[in-house]
Design a protein around this motif. Structure first.
Motif, short mmCIF file in Angstrom:
data_model
loop_
_atom_site.label_atom_id
_atom_site.label_comp_id
_atom_site.label_asym_id
_atom_site.label_seq_id
_atom_site.Cartn_x
_atom_site.Cartn_y
_atom_site.Cartn_z
N ALA A 313 0.70 -1.12 -0.03
CA ALA A 313 -0.06 -0.05 0.07
C ALA A 313 0.82 1.30 -0.20
N GLU A 314 2.26 1.13 0.31
CA GLU A 314 3.03 2.30 0.47
C GLU A 314 4.09 2.43 -0.80
N ASP A 315 3.43 1.71 -1.82
CA ASP A 315 4.14 1.67 -3.25
C ASP A 315 5.77 1.05 -2.99
N THR A 316 5.93 0.24 -1.86
CA THR A 316 7.33 -0.52 -1.75
C THR A 316 7.08 -1.79 -2.83
N VAL A 317 8.33 -1.74 -3.50
CA VAL A 317 8.06 -2.98 -4.71
C VAL A 317 8.34 -4.46 -3.86
N ARG A 339 10.51 1.95 -2.86
CA ARG A 339 9.13 2.65 -3.36
C ARG A 339 9.57 2.98 -4.96
N TRP A 340 8.85 2.52 -5.86
CA TRP A 340 8.88 2.85 -7.35
C TRP A 340 8.53 4.28 -7.51
N THR A 341 7.73 4.92 -6.61
CA THR A 341 7.70 6.48 -6.79
C THR A 341 8.86 7.32 -6.62
N LEU A 354 1.01 14.41 -7.62
CA LEU A 354 0.95 13.16 -8.49
C LEU A 354 0.75 11.78 -7.81
N THR A 355 1.52 11.60 -6.86
CA THR A 355 1.30 10.56 -5.81
C THR A 355 -0.07 10.48 -4.86
#
Length: 782
Positions: A313-317, A339-341, A354-355
């Protein structure tokens, strides 16, 4: 080896149908073509597991709209992706098609590359959904193995899982009794409660074939009447299709899994999944086999051409496939746990906004990534959320590299800019001349009066200086706007944009040219700008400006005798809207229908390319916006652009003039007039200035004089400001502020030895603000 994805082409034009088949077959797809909507429904009834329908709207008999409605109303077909490919290009046709349930919409004529790309995206999403369901089914089997209290409960759970996975009406597990050479029913669903009716001899029918060959047997149609079907419950149940898979442990058959449907045929491609489920049921207690099969399914995702990322949920791959790793130039192992972000380009898009937008259940749009090598990479992203086994939320992202599309789009925009730049420059020159006339006039008068020792009243002097300052500032802004239009600095990603600001900047840039042209022709344009409060949108400002410019040019061309142009920015519900209305000659219904078609123009004799409105529409749609036109012949035309709003704090930090402790500043500038004004600004702020006119002289002074900070020009003979900064940093740590008129064209990696970059011309506030950033420890509090 994976089975080819199945695509149904519904197209009544034989030539177009053949073209589509050839294109898609060349991409490795299994293609079936039908000319009518009725034929499409029949084909889907036979093969409901079709992965994509490419659908024309104007069909004989049942229309494409009817087909969409029918498919979305049938539960077994509701999830089938639909790509509309139609000659109907009006916004209303697009909106209706997408609203009725189409997943994507393309117009004829079409680019084969675009069709293939969009097809790949939809099929990839379909395959990902199917693979996700398979993985979930395997997880349910593993969970049942861990949670079942006894073997019978475990088998009962297995038949329920099998029935759900295959969308079946019945399922049964029969285990082999070697002593009696009998297959005995141990668990069943949809076949009544008597397991004795499910049992049968082991040496007859399809079960015997499956056991002897150790391979699944599929009967796609007519199962209840097929003599090979020996199970009495299946024969009596009126089932249309049947799958029988052997249950094998250590190479030895232990029984069979039977799955049956009443109303639908079987897709032969389910054989692979059937093998997997049967294998898992046979060895549910062998956890290592489950892990191996999960890795096999994950490998399907790894081999997909699109980049695929699974995150928490925190964008961690959690997982990234090979295509994504190659896209961003970072090994897949190095992406896990990151994080991919973090790959989002922070200097050329509003990453915060954006995020925040990406946090929804699903999101689709373009972003700009920075690769491991530091290169910008525009990508089209589709994000969706799904619950994981532990109740947490996981997110799946599909990434497609759109660098080539960006290059083609920027080339088209650049060509249009070259076409309009000449006339814009003429208008800008006229505007600057007007601004500089009072500047020169007051300057000459003041110099003459001072030379004659004539007294000048304070109020008069203050007025003259204010006029001079305003004229110079206006000229600087005019030149800067022309520079921004003619050469955007670099590839940018989306950020928070205020439509009012874009429109006002565009008017400031282009209005001088309109006024000049109108005066030359003896006509007059009245401009009425209404700017009501409107929310921010997520977009690239230069592209939104380009879309508006194309519409403004059309509006002015529609008023050859002059007229009124009304521009209205406003907020409506959760959208930001701008309308551009002219009082020109208007459009016929046919022209309105074709207005957004590429290369369609009513001004071919005047040099019109027919690409302006098409480009505007493409830009608006890219940022999930809508564009529409309404017109009445002889009255005028109104274009309306609406974009989804974003929630972000648009307030800007107010400008302030920092107070610095007195410092010794080394100022390096080869232009005496510029060096003189920089020295005056710094001296007035209490600093001591040591000056040099070249890089070599600055290095000599640097060795002799104690200095706290260096301010240098970029372009100087002998040694540039960048070379000077690098040499100074090698000698000792010293803050460096770089002044240049080419700030927008300077790449960050070239200025790595520079602490602060300021664009010329520089004001006193910006110069002192830049010093404060370079030496923050010398800023006085308060």
């Amino acid at each position: 080896m994976m089975d080819a994805a199945r695509i149904l082409v519904v197209e009544d034009n034989r030539d177009t149908s053949i073209l589509l088949r050839d294109l898609l077959v060349a991409e490795g797809y299994d293609v079936e073509s039908v000319p009518t909507g009725e034929g499409a429904l029949e084909a889907l009834e036979r093969t409901p597991e079709t992965d994509l329908v490419v659908l024309d709207l104007m069909l004989p008999g049942m229309s494409g709209y009817d087909v969409i409605e029918e498919l979305r109303g049938r539960p077994q077909l509701a999830a089938t992706p639909i790509l509309v490919l139609s000659a109907l290009s009006s916004p209303s046709a697009r909106i209706r098609g997408l609203r009725d349930g189409a997943d994507d919409y393309m117009t004829k004529p079409f680019l084969p590359e675009e069709l293939v790309a969009r097809t790949r995206t939809l099929v990839t999403s379909r395959l990902l959904t199917r693979r996700t369901m398979e993985i979930q089914a395997l997880e349910e089997i593993a969970e049942a193995a861990l949670g079942a209290g006894d073997p019978d409960a475990l088998l009962a759970k297995m038949v329920e899982v099998a029935k759900g996975v295959f969308g079946a009406d019945a399922a049964a597990i029969l285990l082999l009794d070697e002593a009696r050479r009998e297959l005995r029913g141990r668990a069943a669903v949809g076949l009544g409660g008597d397991l004795g009716r499910v049992s049968m001899p082991a040496n007859v029918g399809v079960a015997e074939i499956a056991l002897s060959t150790q391979a699944p047997v599929l009967i796609s149609d007519g199962a209840s009447a097929d003599p090979r079907v020996a199970n009495p419950a299946i024969r009596a149940g009126g089932f249309r299709s049947l799958m029988v898979a052997p249950l094998i442990v250590g190479g030895t058959p232990i029984g069979v899994l039977e799955v049956a449907r009443r109303a639908r045929q079987l897709d032969p491609r389910v054989e692979r999944l059937l093998r997997i489920v049967a294998d898992r049921i046979a060895v549910t207690m062998v956890h290592a086999r489950l892990q191996a099969e999960t890795r096999e399914l994950a490998d399907v995702v790894r081999r997909i051409g699109e980049g695929v990322v699974l995150t928490d949920a925190e964008d961690t791959v959690i997982f990234a496939n090979r295509a994504f790793a190659e896209m961003v130039g970072v090994p897949a192992e190095a992406l896990r746990g990151r994080r991919w972000t973090e790959l989002l380009a922070s200097s050329s898009q509003d990453v915060g906004v954006l995020t925040a937008q990406m946090r929804g259940a699903s999101w689709h749009g373009e972003v700009l990534l920075i690769t491991g090598a530091g290169d910008p990479r525009p990508v089209l992203v589709s994000l969706s959320s799904a619950p994981a086994r532990d109740g947490q939320v996981q997110r799946i992202g599909v990434f497609r590299d759109v660098s080539r599309e960006h290059e083609l789009r920027f080339r088209l925009i650049r060509e249009q800019k070259f076409r309009t730049l000449g006339s814009l420059a003429a208008g800008v020159a006229h505007n600057i001349n007007n601004r500089l006339t009072p500047v020169l006039g007051w300057t000459e008068m003041l110099l003459e009066r001072l030379a004659a020792d004539e007294a000048i009243e304070r109020d008069e002097l203050v007025h003259a200086l204010r006029v001079i300052n305003q004229g110079a500032s206006d000229s600087v802004e005019t030149v800067r706007r022309l520079q921004d239009y003619s050469r955007p600095s670099r590839v940018r990603g989306p950020e928070g944009v205020q439509l009012r600001d874009v429109l006002e900047q565009l008017l400031a840039l282009t209005r001088p040219q309109w006024d000049n042209e109108a005066a030359r022709r003896g006509i007059r344009y009245e401009i009425d700008l209404k700017a009501e409060p409107a929310p921010l949108i997520l977009a690239v400002a230069s592209e939104i400006r380009e879309a508006m410019l194309n519409i403004l040019e059309n509006a002015l061309n529609a008023m050859p005798e002059g007229g009124r142009l009304t521009l209205h920015v406003r907020g409506e519900d959760d959208r930001a809207v701008v309308s551009i209305a002219d009082s020109g000659r208007g459009m016929s219904a046919e022209v309105q229908r074709l207005a957004f078609e590429p290369f369609f123009t009513t001004r071919s004799s005047e040099g019109g390319s027919g690409l302006g409105l098409s480009l505007a529409q493409e830009i608006v749609h890219r940022y999930r916006g809508k564009i529409s036109v309404s017109s009445v012949e002889g009255v005028g035309t109104t274009f309306t652009l609406a974009f989804p709003a974003i929630s972000a704090d648009a307030a800007r930090t107010p400008a302030f003039l920092p107070t610095l402790e007195p410092m010794r500043v080394l100022a390096v500038e080869d232009e005496p007039e510029v060096l003189d004004v920089i020295r005056a600004m710094l001296t007035a702020a209490g600093h001591t200035v040591v000056s040099a006119v070249s890089g070599r002289e600055a290095l000599e002074l640097f060795e002799r004089e104690p200095v706290d900070v260096v301010i240098t020009d970029l372009g100087m003979p002998g040694m540039t400001g960048l070379a000077l900064a690098e040499e100074l940093k090698h000698r000792r740590a010293i803050p460096v502020v770089l002044l240049t008129g080419w700030a927008d064209e300077l790449e960050p990696e070239h200025a790595r030895h520079v602490d602060v970059l300021l664009a010329k011309p520089v004001t006193r506030e910006r110069l002192l603000g830049g010093l404060a950033k370079a030496v923050p420890d010398r800023v006085r509090p308060g």
